[in-house]
Design a protein around this motif. Structure first.
Motif, short mmCIF file in Angstrom:
data_model
loop_
_atom_site.label_atom_id
_atom_site.label_comp_id
_atom_site.label_asym_id
_atom_site.label_seq_id
_atom_site.Cartn_x
_atom_site.Cartn_y
_atom_site.Cartn_z
N ASP A 113 0.88 -1.26 -0.12
CA ASP A 113 -0.17 -0.06 0.00
C ASP A 113 0.76 1.28 -0.03
O ASP A 113 1.89 0.94 -0.35
CB ASP A 113 -0.94 -0.01 1.23
CG ASP A 113 -2.53 0.59 0.89
OD1 ASP A 113 -2.33 1.65 0.39
OD2 ASP A 113 -3.39 -0.29 1.11
N SER A 116 0.87 6.19 4.97
CA SER A 116 0.38 5.71 6.48
C SER A 116 -0.19 4.21 6.58
O SER A 116 -0.07 3.55 7.50
CB SER A 116 -0.43 6.70 7.15
OG SER A 116 -1.67 6.81 6.44
N THR A 117 -0.79 4.04 5.51
CA THR A 117 -1.64 2.42 5.44
C THR A 117 -0.33 1.51 5.31
O THR A 117 -0.43 0.51 6.15
CB THR A 117 -2.37 2.27 4.20
OG1 THR A 117 -3.35 3.46 4.42
CG2 THR A 117 -3.16 1.05 4.32
N TYR A 121 0.64 -1.50 8.26
CA TYR A 121 1.09 -2.88 8.05
C TYR A 121 2.32 -3.31 8.35
O TYR A 121 2.53 -4.40 9.25
CB TYR A 121 1.06 -3.14 6.49
CG TYR A 121 -0.33 -3.58 5.77
CD1 TYR A 121 -1.43 -4.13 6.40
CD2 TYR A 121 -0.62 -2.75 4.83
CE1 TYR A 121 -2.59 -4.26 5.98
CE2 TYR A 121 -1.82 -3.01 3.94
CZ TYR A 121 -3.03 -3.69 4.45
OH TYR A 121 -4.08 -3.94 4.26
#
Length: 289
Positions: A113, A116-117, A121
């Motif tokens: 991704d 921040s995503t 993870y």
């Protein structure tokens, strides 16, 4: 406030690099990585319920069979996630138990991704002390290799690793990974190699390259990237130990070969012996140090 070292509380030691831990495990146990893929049909064949309790019993048997016989185990996150929070709890237990048994864990979740995503993870699967933290995580680079930067950097800082999809063994992969010259796969490999500079004899950031792939035809030179190689496709997908030896001779000592169906298909009574047979087959084909 400035920290003063009083001699009683030294700063925490820098964690040992994943690449060095993997290199040592491969030298000691050989290239076999046992896949842990508890899908519904397999649990049924083992006489286990398709439930979190069935997962738990399955994992206990596989871990016992793998301990001392292979370098690593590779749980497939999807087969735990399908049971919701209770299944994820079993995955958490599995990762902890494997660590205590001295097995490296490669969590196969293929996360990828941005921003921040991707950081989220990374923190979930690679962060120090995270409940689901593994020794390494599989990553998908198809939002751009640099989008993986939060995971790559956190893995290195935490003494963990990653395996980035480069040229996978599924037939559909060529539609994306083999496009262009240099191909998408070659460009991803170049990014991995850049991140592994100076990390002899084995980098922390690995690649996923299928054992069924013709590396010469794809113009993929793995040796210069210093990357550990996760080489799926052996067993049920058609490749064998001789294909591994032909394809990965130049990176011998950095190759981890996941075998799942060919091992787990032996059932609870036969899985330990099958782990031993595959460990011997792969070690013999690749040669022993």
């Amino acid at each position: 406030m400035t920290h003063v070292d009083d001699g009683e509380h030294p700063p925490p030691a820098t964690p040992e690099r994943f690449g060095l831990r993997l290199h040592r495990a491969l030298a000691e146990h050989g290239p076999l990585c046992v896949g842990i893929d508890p899908h519904r049909e397999l649990l049924d064949a083992w006489g286990l319920p398709d439930s979190p309790d069935g997962l738990r019993e399955f994992c206990a048997i596989v871990l016992a069979a793998a301990t001392g016989r292979c370098a690593a185990v590779k749980p497939q996150s999807a087969f735990f996630e399908r049971h919701g929070s209770a299944g994820v709890a079993v995955l958490e237990e599995l990762l902890g138990q494997a660590r205590r048994r001295g097995l490296l864990t490669i969590l196969d979740a293929k996360r990828g991704d941005i921003g921040s995503t991707m950081q989220g993870y990374a923190q979930a699967y690679l962060g120090p002390g995270a409940p689901l933290s593994a020794d390494a995580l599989t990553l998908s680079p198809y939002l751009g290799y640099e989008a993986l930067r939060p995971a790559v950097d956190l893995a290195r800082d935490a003494g963990r690793g990653a395996f980035v999809l480069v040229r996978t063994s599924n037939p559909e992969a060529a539609q994306v990974q083999s496009v262009g010259r240099p191909s998408v796969a070659a460009r991803v490999l170049a990014g991995v190699g850049h991140d592994n500079r100076g990390q002899e004899p084995c980098g922390d950031i690995g690649v996923v390259v299928g054992a069924t792939v013709d590396l010469a035809d794809e113009q993929l030179g793995l040796a210069e990237a210093l990357a550990p190689v996760l080489a799926p496709g052996v067993g049920a997908q058609g490749a064998d130990e001789h294909d591994v030896a032909r394809s990965f001779a130049a990176v011998r000592g950095r190759v981890l070969v996941p075998v799942s169906r060919a091992v787990l298909g032996a059932g609870p009574a036969g899985v330990e012996a099958e782990v031993g047979r595959w460990a011997e087959r792969l070690a013999t084909a690749l040669g022993r140090d």
